[in-house]
Design a protein around this motif. Structure first.
Motif, short mmCIF file in Angstrom:
data_model
loop_
_atom_site.label_atom_id
_atom_site.label_comp_id
_atom_site.label_asym_id
_atom_site.label_seq_id
_atom_site.Cartn_x
_atom_site.Cartn_y
_atom_site.Cartn_z
N UNK A 7 56.99 14.08 93.63
CA UNK A 7 57.25 13.26 92.44
C UNK A 7 58.71 12.82 92.51
N UNK A 8 58.95 11.52 92.70
CA UNK A 8 60.33 11.03 92.78
C UNK A 8 61.10 11.25 91.47
N UNK A 9 62.41 11.10 91.54
CA UNK A 9 63.26 11.23 90.35
C UNK A 9 62.77 10.30 89.25
N UNK A 40 52.07 22.49 87.65
CA UNK A 40 53.15 23.46 87.79
C UNK A 40 54.42 22.78 88.29
N UNK A 41 55.56 23.28 87.83
CA UNK A 41 56.88 22.74 88.16
C UNK A 41 57.32 23.14 89.57
N UNK A 42 58.35 22.48 90.09
CA UNK A 42 58.83 22.74 91.45
C UNK A 42 59.24 24.19 91.72
N UNK A 43 59.74 24.91 90.75
CA UNK A 43 60.21 26.28 90.97
C UNK A 43 59.08 27.30 91.02
N UNK A 68 45.98 16.42 83.00
CA UNK A 68 47.32 16.89 82.67
C UNK A 68 48.32 15.83 83.11
N UNK A 69 49.50 15.92 82.56
CA UNK A 69 50.56 14.99 82.95
C UNK A 69 51.91 15.60 82.71
N UNK A 70 52.89 15.06 83.39
CA UNK A 70 54.26 15.54 83.24
C UNK A 70 55.23 14.51 83.79
N UNK A 71 56.51 14.83 83.69
CA UNK A 71 57.55 13.91 84.12
C UNK A 71 58.65 14.67 84.83
N UNK A 72 59.11 14.13 85.93
CA UNK A 72 60.27 14.67 86.61
C UNK A 72 61.49 14.01 85.98
N UNK A 102 58.72 18.53 94.66
CA UNK A 102 57.29 18.80 94.79
C UNK A 102 56.79 19.52 93.54
N UNK A 103 55.71 19.00 92.97
CA UNK A 103 55.01 19.62 91.86
C UNK A 103 53.68 20.12 92.40
N UNK A 104 53.00 20.97 91.64
CA UNK A 104 51.75 21.58 92.11
C UNK A 104 50.63 21.30 91.12
N UNK A 105 49.53 20.76 91.63
CA UNK A 105 48.33 20.53 90.83
C UNK A 105 47.34 21.62 91.22
N UNK A 106 46.87 22.35 90.22
CA UNK A 106 46.02 23.53 90.42
C UNK A 106 44.64 23.26 89.80
#
Length: 133
Positions: free
Chosen positions: A44-46, A65-68, A97-101, A108-112
């Motif tokens: 996911x780009x900036x 899930x977030x990058x960390x 689901x959705x989110x924003x960087x 990298x984000x994680x889709x589960x």
């Protein structure tokens, strides 16, 4: 969240072992005994947004899930820090689901994708999109 899964770093990203390019639409299967959860790594780009959704005749849920994130097993403080969104709609209702960087760097984000309650196996379609707005 669903049945236990391996740590994110140990999960195959896709059948070829590469990151998931977006937009993506793929078909996959889950089995409680052999493969109860699929975790996909998505760049996911900036300042971009990510959206993901599952559709199945059975109950297949989705989480972002977030990058960390170190594991989809996280609990407590790590869970509150890293779980961005989850959808556990019952039955065959689509989950999304959705989110924003919001950072100035891509990550990298994680889709589960995981089986819902009382489901032992299911096929599903996963759609993932990343957009700058």
């Amino acid at each position: 969240l669903g049945a236990p899964a391996p740590h994110v770093g140990e999960v195959a990203i896709t059948a070829s072992g590469t990151r998931l390019a977006t937009p993506a639409r793929l078909q996959a299967r889950l089995d409680i005994a052999k493969d109860p959860e699929d975790v996909y790594r998505v760049w996911v780009p900036a300042h971009a947004r990510i959206s993901a959704g599952t559709h199945s005749a059975a109950n297949v849920n989705v989480a972002l899930w977030a990058p960390r994130t170190r594991s989809v097993y996280e609990r407590g403080k790590a869970l509150r820090r890293d779980l961005i969104a989850f959808s556990q709609r019952s039955g065959s209702a689509p989950d999304s689901v959705g989110g924003r960087n919001a950072t100035g760097r891509g990550a990298f984000y994680y889709v589960d994708a995981f089986l819902g309650k009382r489901v032992s196996r299911a096929s599903y379609v996963l759609k993932v999109a990343v957009a700058r707005r």
